[in-house]
Design a protein around this motif. Structure first.
Motif, PDB file in Angstrom:
ATOM      1  N   SER A   1       0.817  -1.209   0.000  1.00  0.00           N
ATOM      2  CA  SER A   1       0.000   0.000   0.000  1.00  0.00           C
ATOM      3  C   SER A   1       0.850   1.257   0.000  1.00  0.00           C
ATOM      4  O   SER A   1       0.618   2.185  -0.795  1.00  0.00           O
ATOM      5  CB  SER A   1      -0.917   0.009   1.236  1.00  0.00           C
ATOM      6  N   GLU A   2       1.821   1.325   0.894  1.00  0.00           N
ATOM      7  CA  GLU A   2       2.696   2.499   0.937  1.00  0.00           C
ATOM      8  C   GLU A   2       3.450   2.669  -0.372  1.00  0.00           C
ATOM      9  O   GLU A   2       3.604   3.792  -0.879  1.00  0.00           O
ATOM     10  CB  GLU A   2       3.682   2.380   2.088  1.00  0.00           C
ATOM     11  N   LEU A   3       3.887   1.566  -0.962  1.00  0.00           N
ATOM     12  CA  LEU A   3       4.635   1.640  -2.207  1.00  0.00           C
ATOM     13  C   LEU A   3       3.749   2.125  -3.353  1.00  0.00           C
ATOM     14  O   LEU A   3       4.186   2.919  -4.200  1.00  0.00           O
ATOM     15  CB  LEU A   3       5.249   0.277  -2.523  1.00  0.00           C
ATOM     16  N   LEU A   4       2.500   1.695  -3.395  1.00  0.00           N
ATOM     17  CA  LEU A   4       1.574   2.211  -4.404  1.00  0.00           C
ATOM     18  C   LEU A   4       1.388   3.720  -4.262  1.00  0.00           C
ATOM     19  O   LEU A   4       1.340   4.452  -5.259  1.00  0.00           O
ATOM     20  CB  LEU A   4       0.225   1.505  -4.279  1.00  0.00           C
TER      21      LEU A   4
ATOM     22  N   VAL B   1      -0.962 -11.663 -12.462  1.00  0.00           N
ATOM     23  CA  VAL B   1      -1.410 -10.300 -12.703  1.00  0.00           C
ATOM     24  C   VAL B   1      -2.678 -10.079 -11.876  1.00  0.00           C
ATOM     25  O   VAL B   1      -3.777 -10.476 -12.268  1.00  0.00           O
ATOM     26  CB  VAL B   1      -1.686 -10.039 -14.193  1.00  0.00           C
ATOM     27  N   LEU B   2      -2.507  -9.490 -10.703  1.00  0.00           N
ATOM     28  CA  LEU B   2      -3.633  -9.283  -9.802  1.00  0.00           C
ATOM     29  C   LEU B   2      -3.424  -8.010  -8.995  1.00  0.00           C
ATOM     30  O   LEU B   2      -2.482  -7.918  -8.200  1.00  0.00           O
ATOM     31  CB  LEU B   2      -3.807 -10.467  -8.847  1.00  0.00           C
TER      32      LEU B   2
ATOM     33  N   ALA C   1      -4.043   5.622 -12.084  1.00  0.00           N
ATOM     34  CA  ALA C   1      -4.216   4.700 -13.207  1.00  0.00           C
ATOM     35  C   ALA C   1      -2.871   4.234 -13.751  1.00  0.00           C
ATOM     36  O   ALA C   1      -2.680   3.047 -14.041  1.00  0.00           O
ATOM     37  CB  ALA C   1      -5.033   5.375 -14.311  1.00  0.00           C
ATOM     38  N   GLU C   2      -1.918   5.156 -13.885  1.00  0.00           N
ATOM     39  CA  GLU C   2      -0.602   4.778 -14.396  1.00  0.00           C
ATOM     40  C   GLU C   2       0.117   3.867 -13.405  1.00  0.00           C
ATOM     41  O   GLU C   2       0.812   2.916 -13.815  1.00  0.00           O
ATOM     42  CB  GLU C   2       0.242   6.020 -14.671  1.00  0.00           C
ATOM     43  N   THR C   3      -0.043   4.115 -12.121  1.00  0.00           N
ATOM     44  CA  THR C   3       0.579   3.260 -11.114  1.00  0.00           C
ATOM     45  C   THR C   3       0.060   1.832 -11.206  1.00  0.00           C
ATOM     46  O   THR C   3       0.840   0.866 -11.225  1.00  0.00           O
ATOM     47  CB  THR C   3       0.301   3.829  -9.708  1.00  0.00           C
ATOM     48  N   LEU C   4      -1.254   1.677 -11.259  1.00  0.00           N
ATOM     49  CA  LEU C   4      -1.838   0.338 -11.312  1.00  0.00           C
ATOM     50  C   LEU C   4      -1.510  -0.357 -12.637  1.00  0.00           C
ATOM     51  O   LEU C   4      -1.255  -1.569 -12.669  1.00  0.00           O
ATOM     52  CB  LEU C   4      -3.349   0.424 -11.100  1.00  0.00           C
ATOM     53  N   ALA C   5      -1.503   0.408 -13.730  1.00  0.00           N
ATOM     54  CA  ALA C   5      -1.124  -0.162 -15.026  1.00  0.00           C
ATOM     55  C   ALA C   5       0.324  -0.642 -14.999  1.00  0.00           C
ATOM     56  O   ALA C   5       0.648  -1.714 -15.537  1.00  0.00           O
ATOM     57  CB  ALA C   5      -1.326   0.873 -16.126  1.00  0.00           C
ATOM     58  N   PHE C   6       1.191   0.138 -14.380  1.00  0.00           N
ATOM     59  CA  PHE C   6       2.595  -0.247 -14.264  1.00  0.00           C
ATOM     60  C   PHE C   6       2.732  -1.574 -13.530  1.00  0.00           C
ATOM     61  O   PHE C   6       3.473  -2.466 -13.956  1.00  0.00           O
ATOM     62  CB  PHE C   6       3.377   0.844 -13.543  1.00  0.00           C
ATOM     63  N   VAL C   7       2.017  -1.740 -12.437  1.00  0.00           N
ATOM     64  CA  VAL C   7       2.098  -2.983 -11.661  1.00  0.00           C
ATOM     65  C   VAL C   7       1.578  -4.160 -12.480  1.00  0.00           C
ATOM     66  O   VAL C   7       2.184  -5.240 -12.492  1.00  0.00           O
ATOM     67  CB  VAL C   7       1.322  -2.843 -10.336  1.00  0.00           C
ATOM     68  N   GLU C   8       0.478  -3.964 -13.176  1.00  0.00           N
ATOM     69  CA  GLU C   8      -0.083  -5.045 -13.984  1.00  0.00           C
ATOM     70  C   GLU C   8       0.877  -5.464 -15.101  1.00  0.00           C
ATOM     71  O   GLU C   8       1.111  -6.663 -15.324  1.00  0.00           O
ATOM     72  CB  GLU C   8      -1.418  -4.607 -14.581  1.00  0.00           C
ATOM     73  N   ARG C   9       1.446  -4.487 -15.805  1.00  0.00           N
ATOM     74  CA  ARG C   9       2.353  -4.816 -16.916  1.00  0.00           C
ATOM     75  C   ARG C   9       3.666  -5.412 -16.398  1.00  0.00           C
ATOM     76  O   ARG C   9       4.261  -6.261 -17.043  1.00  0.00           O
ATOM     77  CB  ARG C   9       2.630  -3.571 -17.763  1.00  0.00           C
ATOM     78  N   LEU C  10       4.107  -4.945 -15.253  1.00  0.00           N
ATOM     79  CA  LEU C  10       5.319  -5.501 -14.663  1.00  0.00           C
ATOM     80  C   LEU C  10       5.114  -6.970 -14.308  1.00  0.00           C
ATOM     81  O   LEU C  10       5.970  -7.822 -14.601  1.00  0.00           O
ATOM     82  CB  LEU C  10       5.701  -4.706 -13.411  1.00  0.00           C
ATOM     83  N   ALA C  11       3.991  -7.299 -13.693  1.00  0.00           N
ATOM     84  CA  ALA C  11       3.693  -8.692 -13.354  1.00  0.00           C
ATOM     85  C   ALA C  11       3.613  -9.558 -14.615  1.00  0.00           C
ATOM     86  O   ALA C  11       4.138 -10.686 -14.653  1.00  0.00           O
ATOM     87  CB  ALA C  11       2.384  -8.763 -12.577  1.00  0.00           C
ATOM     88  N   GLU C  12       2.998  -9.020 -15.647  1.00  0.00           N
ATOM     89  CA  GLU C  12       2.900  -9.755 -16.910  1.00  0.00           C
ATOM     90  C   GLU C  12       4.284  -9.983 -17.511  1.00  0.00           C
ATOM     91  O   GLU C  12       4.598 -11.093 -17.975  1.00  0.00           O
ATOM     92  CB  GLU C  12       2.011  -8.966 -17.873  1.00  0.00           C
ATOM     93  N   HIS C  13       5.126  -8.958 -17.491  1.00  0.00           N
ATOM     94  CA  HIS C  13       6.472  -9.063 -18.041  1.00  0.00           C
ATOM     95  C   HIS C  13       7.300 -10.107 -17.288  1.00  0.00           C
ATOM     96  O   HIS C  13       8.077 -10.851 -17.901  1.00  0.00           O
ATOM     97  CB  HIS C  13       7.160  -7.702 -17.978  1.00  0.00           C
TER      98      HIS C  13
ATOM     99  N   THR D   1      -7.288   1.148 -16.374  1.00  0.00           N
ATOM    100  CA  THR D   1      -5.845   1.280 -16.589  1.00  0.00           C
ATOM    101  C   THR D   1      -5.444   1.110 -18.045  1.00  0.00           C
ATOM    102  O   THR D   1      -4.270   1.246 -18.376  1.00  0.00           O
ATOM    103  CB  THR D   1      -5.088   0.228 -15.755  1.00  0.00           C
ATOM    104  N   GLN D   2      -6.405   0.838 -18.931  1.00  0.00           N
ATOM    105  CA  GLN D   2      -6.053   0.519 -20.319  1.00  0.00           C
ATOM    106  C   GLN D   2      -5.302   1.648 -21.010  1.00  0.00           C
ATOM    107  O   GLN D   2      -4.327   1.421 -21.735  1.00  0.00           O
ATOM    108  CB  GLN D   2      -7.321   0.181 -21.121  1.00  0.00           C
ATOM    109  N   ASP D   3      -5.738   2.871 -20.803  1.00  0.00           N
ATOM    110  CA  ASP D   3      -5.125   4.015 -21.490  1.00  0.00           C
ATOM    111  C   ASP D   3      -3.882   4.534 -20.792  1.00  0.00           C
ATOM    112  O   ASP D   3      -3.241   5.466 -21.267  1.00  0.00           O
ATOM    113  CB  ASP D   3      -6.139   5.152 -21.614  1.00  0.00           C
ATOM    114  N   ALA D   4      -3.530   3.920 -19.644  1.00  0.00           N
ATOM    115  CA  ALA D   4      -2.386   4.401 -18.873  1.00  0.00           C
ATOM    116  C   ALA D   4      -1.219   3.432 -18.905  1.00  0.00           C
ATOM    117  O   ALA D   4      -0.263   3.589 -18.148  1.00  0.00           O
ATOM    118  CB  ALA D   4      -2.810   4.639 -17.417  1.00  0.00           C
TER     119      ALA D   4
END
Length: 275
Positions: free
Chosen positions: A143-146, A181-182, A164-176, A257-260
């Motif tokens: 939470s603090e890191l987000l 991805v959760l 939105a960009e923060t959550l998108a970053f986490v999702e894409r990082l997990a995918e990479h 998060t799609q556009d971010a």
């Protein structure tokens, strides 16, 4: 899962959310009814705005129901904007630095949710922070890191885009990294002027969020679960939604998060440590 409540409007005593209602936040700390975990006894915190730009804050590791000072503080402090949180730890030890709300400058933030496989994503997430924000990290929670990542991504200038960009970053990082991805994210945050809340999950199973009018004139309360049994007063905020409570009332928007999404090249550099 944690429970939280936030308010913006004409000044109210904190006890109006924290201790007085039939299903107050203190009551939810040992008997939550709309969460997987009924007990939220891993600490608590409150942040409130007054005469200074920065919020005041009080946190402790005691369960909210057993802290002898909380009810007294909530009865005496009156504020037009405040956040309150009771914690059920899903990661990070039971220590004061891990208790919400988190604050940085004029911002306050609290969160209910989780990041899948966070232990594998933590280091590349931290690598995105500049030196000042990295030094500001005192706890060990996702939470603090987000919150700090949102500050890194422009929370001061465009709060919802930064989230939105923060959550998108986490999702894409997990995918990479070929990890789960959760992201489950129901959070409230404020700059001392407006109150923001976001309910979002990558699997459409975000923790709950409700809203209701409160206070003498145009005030609004946002909560994890209703503070009383008046079902007609509380509106459930749908998954994929952002709420802004400001001086002109309530603004409800779609959130995603799609556009971010950050570029694959950027994700690759972070994941490999080649910033």
């Amino acid at each position: 899962m944690c429970r939280w409540a936030a308010y913006r409007g004409e000044p109210l005593y904190l006890e109006e959310l924290v201790s007085s209602p039939a299903h107050s936040l203190i009551e939810q700390s040992h008997c939550a009814t709309r969460a997987k975990t009924a007990t939220n006894g891993d600490g608590f915190g409150i942040a409130w705005y007054g005469d200074h730009p920065e919020p005041g804050r009080y946190r402790d590791i005691l369960p909210a129901w057993s802290d002898c000072n909380l009810k007294s503080i909530a009865r005496q402090i009156r504020s037009p904007l405040f956040l309150a949180h009771v914690r059920a730890a899903t990661g990070g030890g039971t220590r004061r630095d891990n208790c919400h709300p988190f604050v940085h400058g004029r911002w306050s933030f609290m969160h209910n949710g989780q990041i899948g496989d966070f232990e594998h994503l933590r280091r590349p997430m931290e690598a995105m922070l500049d030196n000042d924000l990295y030094s500001a990290r005192t706890g060990s929670t996702d939470s603090e890191l987000l919150f700090l990542l949102a500050l890194q991504f422009g929370l001061d200038s465009d709060p919802l885009s930064a989230i939105a960009e923060t959550l998108a970053f986490v999702e894409r990082l997990a995918e990479h990294l070929e990890r789960k991805v959760l992201v489950r994210f129901t959070a409230a945050l404020s700059d001392g002027h407006d109150l923001y809340a976001v309910r979002y999950a990558s699997d459409w199973k975000a923790p709950t969020l409700y809203a209701a009018p409160m206070g003498p004139s145009g005030g609004y309360c946002l909560v994890s679960e209703p503070l009383n049994d008046d079902d007609n007063a509380w509106v459930e905020i749908p998954d994929g939604t952002a709420v802004i409570v400001g001086e002109n009332g309530v603004d409800v928007r779609l959130f995603g998060t799609q556009d971010a999404a950050p570029s694959a090249e950027r994700i690759g550099r972070v994941a490999s440590g080649k910033m």
